[in-house]
Design a protein around this motif. Structure first.
Motif, short mmCIF file in Angstrom:
data_model
loop_
_atom_site.label_atom_id
_atom_site.label_comp_id
_atom_site.label_asym_id
_atom_site.label_seq_id
_atom_site.Cartn_x
_atom_site.Cartn_y
_atom_site.Cartn_z
N ILE A 174 40.49 44.40 54.70
CA ILE A 174 39.40 45.31 54.39
C ILE A 174 38.65 44.89 53.14
CG2 ILE A 174 38.88 47.69 53.70
CD1 ILE A 174 41.26 48.57 55.47
N ILE A 175 39.36 44.47 52.11
CA ILE A 175 38.70 44.24 50.81
C ILE A 175 37.92 42.93 50.75
CG2 ILE A 175 40.32 45.70 49.57
CD1 ILE A 175 41.69 43.23 48.56
N THR A 176 38.10 42.05 51.75
CA THR A 176 37.30 40.82 51.79
C THR A 176 36.20 40.91 52.83
OG1 THR A 176 38.84 39.78 53.35
CG2 THR A 176 39.22 39.41 50.99
N ALA A 177 36.06 42.05 53.50
CA ALA A 177 35.05 42.21 54.54
C ALA A 177 33.66 42.31 53.93
CB ALA A 177 35.36 43.45 55.37
N PRO A 178 32.61 41.88 54.66
CA PRO A 178 31.24 42.06 54.16
C PRO A 178 30.97 43.53 53.85
CG PRO A 178 31.26 40.63 56.08
CD PRO A 178 32.65 41.18 55.96
N GLY A 179 30.38 43.77 52.71
CA GLY A 179 30.06 45.13 52.31
C GLY A 179 31.12 45.79 51.46
N ALA A 180 32.30 45.17 51.37
CA ALA A 180 33.35 45.74 50.53
C ALA A 180 33.07 45.39 49.06
CB ALA A 180 34.71 45.19 50.93
N SER A 181 33.46 46.30 48.18
CA SER A 181 33.24 46.07 46.74
C SER A 181 34.51 46.39 45.95
CB SER A 181 32.07 46.92 46.24
OG SER A 181 30.88 46.60 46.92
N PRO A 182 35.57 45.61 46.17
CA PRO A 182 36.80 45.88 45.41
C PRO A 182 36.63 45.47 43.96
CG PRO A 182 37.03 43.86 46.65
CD PRO A 182 35.71 44.44 47.05
N VAL A 183 37.41 46.07 43.10
CA VAL A 183 37.47 45.68 41.69
C VAL A 183 38.82 45.01 41.48
CG1 VAL A 183 37.39 46.45 39.30
CG2 VAL A 183 35.96 47.59 41.03
N ILE A 184 38.81 43.70 41.26
CA ILE A 184 40.04 42.91 41.16
C ILE A 184 40.26 42.50 39.71
CG2 ILE A 184 41.30 40.91 42.01
CD1 ILE A 184 40.61 42.90 44.20
N HIS A 185 41.41 42.85 39.18
CA HIS A 185 41.83 42.44 37.85
C HIS A 185 43.04 41.51 37.98
CE1 HIS A 185 39.09 45.26 35.97
NE2 HIS A 185 39.57 46.24 36.73
N PRO A 186 43.42 40.82 36.92
CA PRO A 186 44.56 39.90 37.02
C PRO A 186 45.84 40.58 37.48
CG PRO A 186 43.32 39.45 35.02
CD PRO A 186 42.73 40.70 35.61
N GLU A 187 46.01 41.87 37.18
CA GLU A 187 47.27 42.53 37.55
C GLU A 187 47.05 43.85 38.26
OE1 GLU A 187 49.60 42.82 34.00
OE2 GLU A 187 50.21 40.71 34.09
N SER A 188 45.84 44.12 38.75
CA SER A 188 45.60 45.37 39.48
C SER A 188 44.33 45.23 40.32
CB SER A 188 45.45 46.55 38.51
OG SER A 188 44.30 46.39 37.70
N ALA A 189 44.18 46.16 41.26
CA ALA A 189 43.00 46.18 42.12
C ALA A 189 42.71 47.61 42.53
CB ALA A 189 43.20 45.30 43.34
N THR A 190 41.42 47.94 42.67
CA THR A 190 41.01 49.23 43.18
C THR A 190 39.91 49.01 44.22
OG1 THR A 190 39.36 49.51 41.43
CG2 THR A 190 41.54 50.46 41.05
N TYR A 191 39.82 49.96 45.15
CA TYR A 191 38.82 49.86 46.21
C TYR A 191 38.52 51.26 46.71
CZ TYR A 191 36.91 49.19 50.90
OH TYR A 191 36.15 49.25 52.03
#
Length: 483
Positions: A174-191
């Motif tokens: 889901i988070i690499t799909a077109p239109g996705a806007s995840p917030v990726i940090h070195p040790e965490s992620a939000t979507y």
């Protein structure tokens, strides 16, 4: 006097030539195939090429590994690695002639420790933590070495209707799909799911996983129950008992805070067919059979909070009498709104025959003049005359189209009149509907001036299946002659 000869006189013999020196043997050369510098396997498969038949020796791992290159020179050595350590592997090859290659080194880090994953949300009771009614994720991860390489979030059901509708298919990241806007940090992620990636209502099984460079994977499955995200919907008009006269506008309002409603999500179903009417410019609205949706007939106006969709009955008609319409909308995820049902009355519509207007060049041959027929019940047959200026146009032939009988009868006079009879010799009726039923093929006089020539319909007689006469409205047309 003496005779001196360069070679022995009177003899063809010569001094023997010494053989060329043998070339010195060439040591083998080792070439390694590209390797991932990280592995979670106890025995690392190291491959490459060198001189055929050479013995390949790999040291620097947990123990020395040897293998023999095949005749083409390819080799693969299974190298035991020192666990959870950096392994600097040294590779040499010794040819059958006893020559040894230069040393080639490669570093492989062994790591069989899985990353640490901590899913903060969603959890088994809450799919939305910020009040926007959309599924959101937050998770933390760590890895001693070499670090997180792959982050994946998948769902067991398609979101946003799947890839074909701009969403994400079941099982896809889901988070690499077109239109996705995840917030990726070195040790965490939000979507936070976008409006185009709405989750379907009901049970959803979400798998969150992380993988390091060595291929170690840690995954967590979260079961969530999505509820309360269906679109709202209201059928503004018509109301029960309304009469759908020409010009009547059907209107609905809808909204979807968690997703999006597009044209394909408009679902309007009637218990009678909706007939799309042919117009004199040759265009025709697309109708629908009874039980089929006619949502395509509506035009959507999007609003920031509330959207509307409207349909003008000028281009459509129901058969006369009562018609029941069931209306609702579906968002991209397939979540349905509540349905509204109304029963309306359609006035007895007028059957009509019309000329489709056209443009022709002076001197044109085989110019097509379409004739259309709109009927709301099957007809036994019809006849009429098409009148024109004989100094401008002459009729070549006619042919049937669509639902018309295959062999219409016609007679053209030299006085600008074409008489046409349409009846099925097998006794089958002409089905109800709207559209072009005849093509008249005509020639335009080469000396005709630029003008608009009228095409009029007269002497129209139409009968129903029982042979009783039926009233029909005529719509005259024209040909615009250009030079």
């Amino acid at each position: 006097m003496f005779l001196i000869c360069a070679n022995s006189c009177g003899s063809e013999s010569s001094t023997p030539t010494a053989p060329p020196p043998k070339p010195s043997p060439i040591p083998p050369v080792v070439q390694l195939n590209p390797v991932n510098g990280h592995s979670n396997q106890a025995n690392f498969q190291l491959s490459g090429s060198t001189t055929g038949g050479s013995t390949v020796t790999v040291s620097g791992g947990a123990s020395v590994a040897t293998t023999t290159a095949n005749a083409a020179g390819a080799f693969t050595a299974s190298v035991p690695l020192k666990p959870n350590s950096q392994n600097t592997l040294s590779v040499t090859a010794t040819s059958p002639a006893g020559l040894t290659s230069s040393l080639v080194t490669v570093i492989v880090r062994h790591d069989d420790s899985r990353p640490v994953l901590n899913v903060l949300y969603p959890n088994d009771s809450v799919f939305d933590t910020d009040g926007d009614l959309r599924v959101n994720f937050a998770f933390e991860y760590s890895d001693s070495f070499p670090g997180i390489e792959i982050i994946s979030v998948t769902n067991d059901r398609a979101i946003g209707g799947g890839l074909s509708k701009g969403g994400v298919d079941a099982g896809a990241n889901i988070i690499t799909a077109p239109g996705a806007s995840p917030v990726i940090h070195p040790e965490s992620a939000t979507y936070n799911a976008s409006l185009d990636h709405e989750f379907p209502i009901g049970a959803n099984s979400v798998v969150i996983s992380v993988a390091d460079s060595a291929g170690n994977v840690t995954a967590d499955t979260v079961e969530i129950e999505v509820a309360g995200t269906e679109p709202s919907f209201s059928l503004v008009s018509p109301s029960d008992g309304d009469v759908l006269t020409p010009g009547f506008v059907m209107r609905v309002e809808f909204s979807d805070v968690a997703g999006r409603v597009v044209q394909s999500g408009l679902n309007f179903i009637a218990d009678k067919p909706l007939i799309g009417l042919l117009s004199q410019d040759g265009t025709q609205s697309k109708g629908a059979e009874a039980g089929e949706t006619f949502g395509h007939a509506f035009s959507i106006t999007e609003g920031s909070l509330l959207s509307t969709a409207e349909m003008n009955m000028d281009s459509y008609a129901f058969p006369g009498g009562e018609t029941t319409i069931v209306a609702q909308v579906f968002d991209l995820a397939g979540n349905p709104s509540e349905a509204d049902t109304v029963t309306v009355t359609a006035p007895d519509p007028y059957h009509s025959i019309l000329v489709v207007n056209s443009i022709a060049q002076a001197g044109a041959q085989g110019h097509t003049i379409p004739l259309g027929f709109t009927s709301f019940e099957p007809f036994g047959g019809l006849q009429f005359s098409l009148n024109f200026d004989a100094s401008v146009m002459s009729v070549d032939s006619i042919s049937s189209q669509g639902r018309a009988p295959s062999s219409p009868f016609y007679e053209a006079s030299g006085e600008g009149k074409l008489d046409i009879v349409m009846v099925d010799l097998a006794g089958d009726p002409i089905p109800s509907g709207s559209g072009v039923v005849l093509h008249v093929y005509a020639s335009i006089n080469a000396t005709a001036a630029s003008q608009v020539m009228a095409l009029t319909l007269t002497d129209v007689q139409v009968a129903n299946e029982a042979g009783d006469p039926i009233n029909v409205v005529t719509r005259d047309g024209f040909i615009e002659v250009q030079r």
